[in-house]
Design an enzyme around this catalytic site. Structure first.
Site, PDB file in Angstrom:
ATOM      1  N   SER A 152     -22.210   4.269 -19.942  1.00 40.29           N
ATOM      2  CA  SER A 152     -23.424   5.031 -20.211  1.00 40.29           C
ATOM      3  C   SER A 152     -24.605   4.454 -19.428  1.00 40.29           C
ATOM      4  O   SER A 152     -24.539   4.345 -18.202  1.00 40.29           O
ATOM      5  CB  SER A 152     -23.688   5.070 -21.718  1.00 40.29           C
ATOM      6  OG  SER A 152     -24.638   6.049 -22.042  1.00 40.29           O
ATOM      7  N   ASP A 175     -17.905  15.120 -23.110  1.00 38.17           N
ATOM      8  CA  ASP A 175     -19.127  14.331 -22.955  1.00 38.17           C
ATOM      9  C   ASP A 175     -20.210  15.189 -22.309  1.00 38.17           C
ATOM     10  O   ASP A 175     -19.981  15.800 -21.251  1.00 38.17           O
ATOM     11  CB  ASP A 175     -18.822  13.096 -22.096  1.00 38.17           C
ATOM     12  CG  ASP A 175     -20.018  12.172 -21.928  1.00 38.17           C
ATOM     13  OD1 ASP A 175     -21.081  12.436 -22.514  1.00 38.17           O
ATOM     14  OD2 ASP A 175     -19.868  11.170 -21.201  1.00 38.17           O
ATOM     15  N   HIS A 205     -18.418  11.142 -25.593  1.00 44.25           N
ATOM     16  CA  HIS A 205     -19.067  10.032 -24.897  1.00 44.25           C
ATOM     17  C   HIS A 205     -18.700   8.693 -25.550  1.00 44.25           C
ATOM     18  O   HIS A 205     -18.766   8.543 -26.771  1.00 44.25           O
ATOM     19  CB  HIS A 205     -20.579  10.254 -24.941  1.00 44.25           C
ATOM     20  CG  HIS A 205     -21.375   9.321 -24.103  1.00 44.25           C
ATOM     21  ND1 HIS A 205     -21.295   9.280 -22.731  1.00 44.25           N
ATOM     22  CD2 HIS A 205     -22.316   8.383 -24.441  1.00 44.25           C
ATOM     23  CE1 HIS A 205     -22.131   8.387 -22.255  1.00 44.25           C
ATOM     24  NE2 HIS A 205     -22.753   7.814 -23.275  1.00 44.25           N
TER      25      HIS A 205
END
Length: 309
Positions: free
Chosen positions: A164, A246, A278
């Site tokens: 991320s 995601d 995610h």
């Protein structure tokens, strides 16, 4: 502290909320845990190091032969630049498992969080750790250096990885290291897990937490908009992991396409896990898909170990 909705100045749920008195309330995370060095029960040892305004948790397999050199991974945690920690149970357990699976040395970076410490604080902290790691490259035994890195890190096989926002930071550390003589001289590979990059759409969170934003096409946020920089990416290979459900999936795909089209001379691979959200691997680490992604990343970082296991 008795605060109400009327006391809120800025609301960036599900990450954090800022109240008018300056108090910051964070919503996501897992409890922090201490490092572990139990020789009797653990396959992986860990310890913490303070480095300037940052710190890091080091991981090493419990059993290493004298003078044995292992690939070195520098890992950067995610969390929208504003939540989570390298010392959390989720990241401690993930790095321990990755080190055991791949037989590597790992440095997991703890950086200052926004909004109390606006960007570029997190970038600067990550690079301070990078420079500290680089000091071990000559094998010296100076004060402040760590014997695990001195004795067992192979500086011919250095990898950066992150998930991320940590993937964003990892990419930018490779870019920054390539232009700084004090940084690591060679980075073999880069692993971007569900990367947080921008696109042409407004990035409200980024604008709020960044003190020197260049807008939606800031090269730190949206590297796909800067093919000239991508063409000079200072590593040999890149692995991009995306997840089918995601919301950031297309950002990873855009980075992959831009890197391929930039004229960069390395090898890039993208692998998508279908049907997952995610950073699912942090929440469901024992699932079959999380285990498969772990093996994929381990074989990318240490293919020799994967071939022999």
């Amino acid at each position: 502290m008795d605060l109400t909705a009327t006391d809120v100045a800025h609301d960036f749920h599900p990450w954090f909320r800022v109240y008018k008195d300056g108090h910051v309330e964070r919503f996501l995370g897992s409890p922090c845990v201490p490092p572990s060095d139990d020789h009797q029960t653990l396959a992986v040892r860990s310890k913490d190091i303070a480095i300037s305004t940052a710190s890091a948790r080091l991981f090493s397999p419990k059993t290493i032969a004298p003078n044995e050199k292992l690939p070195l991974l520098i890992y950067i945690h995610g969390g929208a630049f504003s939540i989570l920690s390298a010392f959390s149970s989720a990241y401690h357990n993930y790095l321990s498992s990755l080190v055991e699976e791949s037989s590597i040395i790992a440095v997991s970076i703890e950086y200052r969080l926004a909004p109390e410490h606006p960007i570029p604080a997190c970038y600067d902290d990550c690079y301070a750790v990078m420079k500290w790691v680089a000091q071990h490259n000559d094998g010296g035994d100076r004060p402040g250096l760590d014997p695990w890195l001195n004795e067992h890190a192979d500086f011919g096989k250095v990898y950066l990885a992150g998930d991320s926002a940590g993937a964003n930071l990892a990419h930018n550390m490779v870019v920054r290291a390539d232009g700084d003589g004090d940084g690591l001289k060679k980075i073999t590979g880069l692993v971007l897990i569900h990367p947080y990059f921008g696109n042409e759409e407004p990035a409200n969170l980024w604008e709020f937490i960044c003190s020197d934003s260049g807008g939606v096409n800031d090269p730190r946020l949206n590297p796909a908009a800067h093919p000239g920089l991508l063409s000079k990416l200072g590593c040999e290979k890149v692995l991009i992991c995306t997840a089918g459900k995601d919301c950031l999936r297309d950002r990873g795909r855009s980075y992959y396409a831009a890197l391929k089209e930039s004229g960069w001379g390395g090898a890039v691979e993208i692998v998508e896990t279908e049907g997952e959200e995610h950073v699912f691997h942090l929440f469901e680490p024992t699932s079959d898909k999380a285990k498969a992604m772990m093996k994929l990343i381990a074989s990318f970082i240490n293919p020799t170990n994967a071939a022999s296991s």
